[in-house]
Structures are given as structure tokens and as C-alpha cells.
Design a protein around this motif. Sequence first.
Motif, PDB file in Angstrom:
ATOM      1  N   MET A   1       0.837  -1.178   0.000  1.00 56.92           N
ATOM      2  CA  MET A   1       0.000   0.000   0.000  1.00 56.92           C
ATOM      3  C   MET A   1       0.886   1.246   0.000  1.00 56.92           C
ATOM      4  SD  MET A   1      -2.789   1.244   2.888  1.00 56.92           S
ATOM      5  CE  MET A   1      -2.909  -0.402   3.450  1.00 56.92           C
ATOM      6  N   ALA A   2       0.506   2.209  -0.810  1.00 54.78           N
ATOM      7  CA  ALA A   2       1.284   3.450  -0.915  1.00 54.78           C
ATOM      8  C   ALA A   2       1.179   4.245   0.377  1.00 54.78           C
ATOM      9  CB  ALA A   2       0.765   4.287  -2.077  1.00 54.78           C
ATOM     10  N   SER A   3       2.235   4.984   0.677  1.00 52.61           N
ATOM     11  CA  SER A   3       2.214   5.858   1.851  1.00 52.61           C
ATOM     12  C   SER A   3       1.353   7.079   1.537  1.00 52.61           C
ATOM     13  CB  SER A   3       3.625   6.292   2.217  1.00 52.61           C
ATOM     14  OG  SER A   3       4.108   7.242   1.278  1.00 52.61           O
ATOM     15  N   LEU A   4       0.964   7.788   2.567  1.00 52.84           N
ATOM     16  CA  LEU A   4       0.192   9.011   2.373  1.00 52.84           C
ATOM     17  C   LEU A   4       1.036  10.052   1.641  1.00 52.84           C
ATOM     18  CD1 LEU A   4      -2.485  10.432   2.833  1.00 52.84           C
ATOM     19  CD2 LEU A   4      -1.623  11.187   5.063  1.00 52.84           C
ATOM     20  N   THR A   5       2.324  10.091   1.913  1.00 50.45           N
ATOM     21  CA  THR A   5       3.208  11.025   1.217  1.00 50.45           C
ATOM     22  C   THR A   5       3.209  10.735  -0.280  1.00 50.45           C
ATOM     23  OG1 THR A   5       4.599  11.159   3.183  1.00 50.45           O
ATOM     24  CG2 THR A   5       5.555  11.966   1.131  1.00 50.45           C
ATOM     25  N   GLU A   6       3.366   9.476  -0.644  1.00 55.15           N
ATOM     26  CA  GLU A   6       3.352   9.104  -2.072  1.00 55.15           C
ATOM     27  C   GLU A   6       2.013   9.453  -2.704  1.00 55.15           C
ATOM     28  OE1 GLU A   6       6.269   5.190  -1.847  1.00 55.15           O
ATOM     29  OE2 GLU A   6       4.154   4.978  -1.373  1.00 55.15           O
TER      30      GLU A   6
ATOM     31  N   PRO B   1       0.872   7.319   9.768  1.00 58.96           N
ATOM     32  CA  PRO B   1       0.470   6.228  10.669  1.00 58.96           C
ATOM     33  C   PRO B   1      -1.049   6.140  10.845  1.00 58.96           C
ATOM     34  CG  PRO B   1       2.379   7.349  11.568  1.00 58.96           C
ATOM     35  CD  PRO B   1       1.913   8.165  10.386  1.00 58.96           C
ATOM     36  N   LEU B   2      -1.720   7.266  10.961  1.00 61.62           N
ATOM     37  CA  LEU B   2      -3.186   7.250  11.077  1.00 61.62           C
ATOM     38  C   LEU B   2      -3.830   6.776   9.783  1.00 61.62           C
ATOM     39  CD1 LEU B   2      -3.702  10.577  13.043  1.00 61.62           C
ATOM     40  CD2 LEU B   2      -4.237   8.275  13.866  1.00 61.62           C
ATOM     41  N   TYR B   3      -3.283   7.211   8.670  1.00 64.84           N
ATOM     42  CA  TYR B   3      -3.777   6.793   7.350  1.00 64.84           C
ATOM     43  C   TYR B   3      -3.647   5.279   7.187  1.00 64.84           C
ATOM     44  CZ  TYR B   3      -3.833   6.576   2.193  1.00 64.84           C
ATOM     45  OH  TYR B   3      -4.100   6.279   0.875  1.00 64.84           O
ATOM     46  N   GLN B   4      -2.480   4.756   7.541  1.00 66.29           N
ATOM     47  CA  GLN B   4      -2.250   3.312   7.417  1.00 66.29           C
ATOM     48  C   GLN B   4      -3.163   2.524   8.358  1.00 66.29           C
ATOM     49  OE1 GLN B   4      -0.451   2.014   5.009  1.00 66.29           O
ATOM     50  NE2 GLN B   4       0.327   3.984   4.318  1.00 66.29           N
ATOM     51  N   GLU B   5      -3.363   3.026   9.583  1.00 65.54           N
ATOM     52  CA  GLU B   5      -4.274   2.357  10.523  1.00 65.54           C
ATOM     53  C   GLU B   5      -5.671   2.255   9.932  1.00 65.54           C
ATOM     54  OE1 GLU B   5      -4.297   4.563  14.204  1.00 65.54           O
ATOM     55  OE2 GLU B   5      -2.147   4.211  14.514  1.00 65.54           O
ATOM     56  N   ALA B   6      -6.142   3.340   9.350  1.00 68.76           N
ATOM     57  CA  ALA B   6      -7.481   3.339   8.752  1.00 68.76           C
ATOM     58  C   ALA B   6      -7.558   2.361   7.595  1.00 68.76           C
ATOM     59  CB  ALA B   6      -7.852   4.746   8.286  1.00 68.76           C
ATOM     60  N   LYS B   7      -6.577   2.434   6.706  1.00 65.95           N
ATOM     61  CA  LYS B   7      -6.589   1.570   5.521  1.00 65.95           C
ATOM     62  C   LYS B   7      -6.519   0.092   5.901  1.00 65.95           C
ATOM     63  CE  LYS B   7      -6.519   3.906   1.735  1.00 65.95           C
ATOM     64  NZ  LYS B   7      -7.673   3.881   0.867  1.00 65.95           N
ATOM     65  N   THR B   8      -5.586  -0.260   6.784  1.00 67.53           N
ATOM     66  CA  THR B   8      -5.445  -1.678   7.146  1.00 67.53           C
ATOM     67  C   THR B   8      -6.610  -2.163   8.001  1.00 67.53           C
ATOM     68  OG1 THR B   8      -4.049  -1.159   9.061  1.00 67.53           O
ATOM     69  CG2 THR B   8      -2.923  -1.671   6.985  1.00 67.53           C
ATOM     70  N   GLY B   9      -7.259  -1.254   8.713  1.00 65.33           N
ATOM     71  CA  GLY B   9      -8.401  -1.623   9.543  1.00 65.33           C
ATOM     72  C   GLY B   9      -9.728  -1.550   8.816  1.00 65.33           C
TER      73      GLY B   9
ATOM     74  N   HIS C   1     -11.423   8.170  10.758  1.00 65.56           N
ATOM     75  CA  HIS C   1     -10.372   7.681  11.658  1.00 65.56           C
ATOM     76  C   HIS C   1      -9.450   8.823  12.078  1.00 65.56           C
ATOM     77  CE1 HIS C   1      -7.705   4.846  13.575  1.00 65.56           C
ATOM     78  NE2 HIS C   1      -6.679   5.368  12.913  1.00 65.56           N
ATOM     79  N   ILE C   2      -9.091   9.675  11.148  1.00 68.29           N
ATOM     80  CA  ILE C   2      -8.233  10.807  11.474  1.00 68.29           C
ATOM     81  C   ILE C   2      -8.971  11.763  12.414  1.00 68.29           C
ATOM     82  CG2 ILE C   2      -7.074  12.843  10.505  1.00 68.29           C
ATOM     83  CD1 ILE C   2      -6.275  11.016   8.121  1.00 68.29           C
ATOM     84  N   ALA C   3     -10.240  12.026  12.146  1.00 65.64           N
ATOM     85  CA  ALA C   3     -11.023  12.907  13.017  1.00 65.64           C
ATOM     86  C   ALA C   3     -11.156  12.327  14.424  1.00 65.64           C
ATOM     87  CB  ALA C   3     -12.405  13.153  12.412  1.00 65.64           C
ATOM     88  N   ALA C   4     -11.308  11.014  14.526  1.00 64.86           N
ATOM     89  CA  ALA C   4     -11.432  10.366  15.835  1.00 64.86           C
ATOM     90  C   ALA C   4     -10.128  10.427  16.626  1.00 64.86           C
ATOM     91  CB  ALA C   4     -11.882   8.915  15.656  1.00 64.86           C
ATOM     92  N   ASN C   5      -9.038  10.670  15.940  1.00 63.02           N
ATOM     93  CA  ASN C   5      -7.717  10.772  16.566  1.00 63.02           C
ATOM     94  C   ASN C   5      -7.156  12.178  16.402  1.00 63.02           C
ATOM     95  OD1 ASN C   5      -6.806   7.880  17.419  1.00 63.02           O
ATOM     96  ND2 ASN C   5      -7.891   7.650  15.469  1.00 63.02           N
ATOM     97  N   SER C   6      -8.014  13.173  16.600  1.00 59.48           N
ATOM     98  CA  SER C   6      -7.622  14.561  16.327  1.00 59.48           C
ATOM     99  C   SER C   6      -6.458  15.035  17.199  1.00 59.48           C
ATOM    100  CB  SER C   6      -8.818  15.504  16.485  1.00 59.48           C
ATOM    101  OG  SER C   6      -9.316  15.458  17.805  1.00 59.48           O
TER     102      SER C   6
END
Length: 146
Positions: free
Chosen positions: A1-6, A72-80, A87-92
Amino acid sequence: MASLTETLTNQNKKAAVIDDCCTLIDAEVADKGGISGLAIKAGYSAVKNIKPGFIRHAVEDLLPDFAKALDPLYQEAKTGGRPVGAHIAANSGRAADALLTITDGKVRNAQSGLVKGTYEKLRGTAKKNVEAAIPRIGKLIEKHGG
């Protein structure tokens, strides 16, 4: 999976992401109220008027670092299998801390006294303001990164 930066700095998307970030910043500043909101609006207006194009340049400069910080938050959301924006809003708090670590470092090395002074005046309330922007940031990431 691509990183958020990529994902966000991909040459096919980067200009649109930067445009959306600038629009997001304008909306967040416009939404600010009260005395602290007046200070934010005044500082933002001063930077935009004294250094036209500065906000766009800053967004372009910060985008890779911000994307890396939020990855890390992006990857957590994608893999979960969760929606990225939610997910990002829940971890503001985590997201705000990650972004402020980047801006604190950049401001320490900034050459502009106006930028440093404005940032230092607003830094005390920065986490609260960044946390308020996280839902919009999450939606922007979801729009461009799935």
C-alpha cells in the motif's frame, strides 16, 4: 500500500491537493471567532498581504512532512478497513500533535521575523485550532487518498 506522502505528492494530484489545502486554511481562518479569532485573522491577513503566495508556498513545502506525520493514522485506517477521514477525526489529538511537531521545527528555522512572531503569538492556542481543523483535513485526505 502506498504511503500518504506518495499518495498526496504524486505529480498527478499534488496541485489539486495544494489548492484544496489552501481553501481549507482559508475556511478554517474564516470560521474563527472571538478575540483569539481576531488575532488569527489579523496574523493570517498580514502574512497574505505582505507576502503574496506565501501560504501556497508554505503548503507546498509542508505537504510531504505533514503527509508523513499523518501516515500512521492513514495506514491504521486503511489496514483496519475504516474510513480515513473518520479515523483521522477520531484521533484529532494525535493528528494535531503530529502536525504541530512539523510546524514547530519549521518555524525555529524560519528567516521571516513576521512568520516567527505571528506563529509564536498563536502557538499557545495552536493545538485547539489544529484539532478543530482535523475533520476537514481528514476529508481532504479521504478525497485525495481514498
